[in-house]
Design an enzyme around this catalytic site. Sequence first.
Site, PDB file in Angstrom:
ATOM      1  N   ARG A   1      34.092   2.561 -18.826  1.00  0.00           N
ATOM      2  CA  ARG A   1      34.784   2.650 -17.531  1.00  0.00           C
ATOM      3  C   ARG A   1      35.619   1.399 -17.286  1.00  0.00           C
ATOM      4  O   ARG A   1      36.792   1.483 -16.915  1.00  0.00           O
ATOM      5  CB  ARG A   1      33.770   2.856 -16.411  1.00  0.00           C
ATOM      6  CG  ARG A   1      34.379   2.751 -15.014  1.00  0.00           C
ATOM      7  CD  ARG A   1      33.407   3.122 -13.913  1.00  0.00           C
ATOM      8  NE  ARG A   1      32.188   2.324 -13.862  1.00  0.00           N
ATOM      9  CZ  ARG A   1      31.249   2.442 -12.932  1.00  0.00           C
ATOM     10  NH1 ARG A   1      31.393   3.358 -11.971  1.00  0.00           N
ATOM     11  NH2 ARG A   1      30.162   1.695 -12.951  1.00  0.00           N
TER      12      ARG A   1
ATOM     13  N   ARG B   1      31.176  -1.407  -2.402  1.00  0.00           N
ATOM     14  CA  ARG B   1      30.102  -0.712  -1.676  1.00  0.00           C
ATOM     15  C   ARG B   1      30.624   0.367  -0.733  1.00  0.00           C
ATOM     16  O   ARG B   1      29.897   1.288  -0.395  1.00  0.00           O
ATOM     17  CB  ARG B   1      29.262  -1.720  -0.903  1.00  0.00           C
ATOM     18  CG  ARG B   1      28.588  -2.775  -1.786  1.00  0.00           C
ATOM     19  CD  ARG B   1      27.515  -2.168  -2.664  1.00  0.00           C
ATOM     20  NE  ARG B   1      26.912  -3.184  -3.542  1.00  0.00           N
ATOM     21  CZ  ARG B   1      26.019  -2.906  -4.474  1.00  0.00           C
ATOM     22  NH1 ARG B   1      25.626  -1.661  -4.672  1.00  0.00           N
ATOM     23  NH2 ARG B   1      25.525  -3.853  -5.229  1.00  0.00           N
TER      24      ARG B   1
ATOM     25  N   GLU C   1      19.225   7.863  -3.994  1.00  0.00           N
ATOM     26  CA  GLU C   1      20.470   7.173  -3.664  1.00  0.00           C
ATOM     27  C   GLU C   1      21.205   8.052  -2.653  1.00  0.00           C
ATOM     28  O   GLU C   1      21.107   9.272  -2.707  1.00  0.00           O
ATOM     29  CB  GLU C   1      21.294   7.000  -4.950  1.00  0.00           C
ATOM     30  CG  GLU C   1      22.591   6.237  -4.768  1.00  0.00           C
ATOM     31  CD  GLU C   1      23.258   5.934  -6.119  1.00  0.00           C
ATOM     32  OE1 GLU C   1      22.601   5.309  -6.986  1.00  0.00           O
ATOM     33  OE2 GLU C   1      24.397   6.361  -6.309  1.00  0.00           O
TER      34      GLU C   1
HETATM   35  C1  3EB Z   1      23.403  -0.030  -7.224  1.00  0.00           C
HETATM   36  O1  3EB Z   1      23.402  -0.388  -6.052  1.00  0.00           O
HETATM   37  C2  3EB Z   1      22.984   1.384  -7.510  1.00  0.00           C
HETATM   38  O2  3EB Z   1      28.041   2.570 -11.344  1.00  0.00           O
HETATM   39  O3  3EB Z   1      29.497   3.479 -10.009  1.00  0.00           O
HETATM   40  C3  3EB Z   1      25.553   2.870  -7.032  1.00  0.00           C
HETATM   41  C4  3EB Z   1      26.852   3.317  -6.824  1.00  0.00           C
HETATM   42  C5  3EB Z   1      25.153   2.476  -8.307  1.00  0.00           C
HETATM   43  C6  3EB Z   1      27.775   3.372  -7.878  1.00  0.00           C
HETATM   44  C7  3EB Z   1      28.366   3.015 -10.236  1.00  0.00           C
HETATM   45  C8  3EB Z   1      26.087   2.537  -9.349  1.00  0.00           C
HETATM   46  C9  3EB Z   1      27.381   2.972  -9.148  1.00  0.00           C
HETATM   47  O4  3EB Z   1      23.696  -0.772  -8.159  1.00  0.00           O
HETATM   48  C10 3EB Z   1      23.765   2.023  -8.592  1.00  0.00           C
END
Ligand code: 3EB
Length: 331
Positions: free
Chosen positions: A154, A219, A319
């Site tokens: 990615r 986020r 999640e």
């Molecule tokens: C974290 O907080 C959980 O690899 O795109 C959350 C959202 C998580 C997106 C990604 C990974 C991804 O790390 C994992």
Amino acid sequence: MVQGCEKLHANQLTASRAPQVSYQSSPTLAANVLAAFRFHGAPCAQEDARVLDVALAPLAGDATEIWTVDGEVTSGREGDLRWSRGGGWLFCALEADERIQGGPEGAARHAYGTLSRFLGQQPERHVQRLWNYLGGINRGEGDDERYKHFCHGRAEGMGDWFASGFPAATAIGHHAGEHLLQVYLLAGPSPGRRVENPRQVSAWEYPRQYGRTPPTFSRATVLCTGDALAISGTASVIGHATAHEGEVLAQLDETLRNLDALLASGGLPEGFDSRSPLKVYVRHGEHAALIHQALLRRLPGVPLLLLHGDICRADLLLEIDGWRYAAASTA
Ligand code: 3EB
């Protein structure tokens, strides 16, 4: 009604308001539907480029997610990529076959490379939000875990596409076999505003223990229209560490604290409401009822869709991602 979203010419495109996201049981594909996601098992050939089948079984809630926009939608395909546009927004999805592209790493590199080349030619080229679904996400040990190969591909496929900051994202493991990578996105005519969570280390700064290439996402994103927060996959992570290993309800509480922190950080009103749909990814089907009951108590009236999927860290049991709109709909 204000019509701020016509395409005048390519570089004067604007969007007047965020796509409206809802979960429905048997939707009709009206002309203003930008995208429809059928969460129900195995993907199958679809005539309509706006419809994407995602192999995550629903555990509770109406299992089709619908995005509607202000205006008529047009759509098309180019190779393994399909797109639709309307109301100033662009939906784009790519399905890659790992057997052809070289595993999770090659498939991710191909997907992000193809998407960036396509988006670069579109008036709505500013990615606001991305989703990734791959099979067997936790298979493999240490640096050999499939999720970590995906993260590497990615990042390489992204190149300098997101040099000024990564979009919000979700990455979840589906159960349709290991060869299918699905990536889809929402893009708009101008950049969104990236939001981080002060309780968490930014993902791209995760320490080495989580892999040689850190995950490349932010986020959350305040959409370029300013009226909605698109929230990334959010879990029981504090700092960079998983909290409450093995305790599903404690992980849920911590996840909700992270969601509250994101609303505050993005400048959105506190709490979730009947227009703030949330998708809840649940690793173990037998946890679904417990999680659902707790959420009905904690977030009454909030549209919920629980899906059976694997979280990208083996110690995370759930999640949550979703949307928070800034104000009441004026439609
Ligand atoms: C974290 O907080 C959980 O690899 O795109 C959350 C959202 C998580 C997106 C990604 C990974 C991804 O790390 C994992």
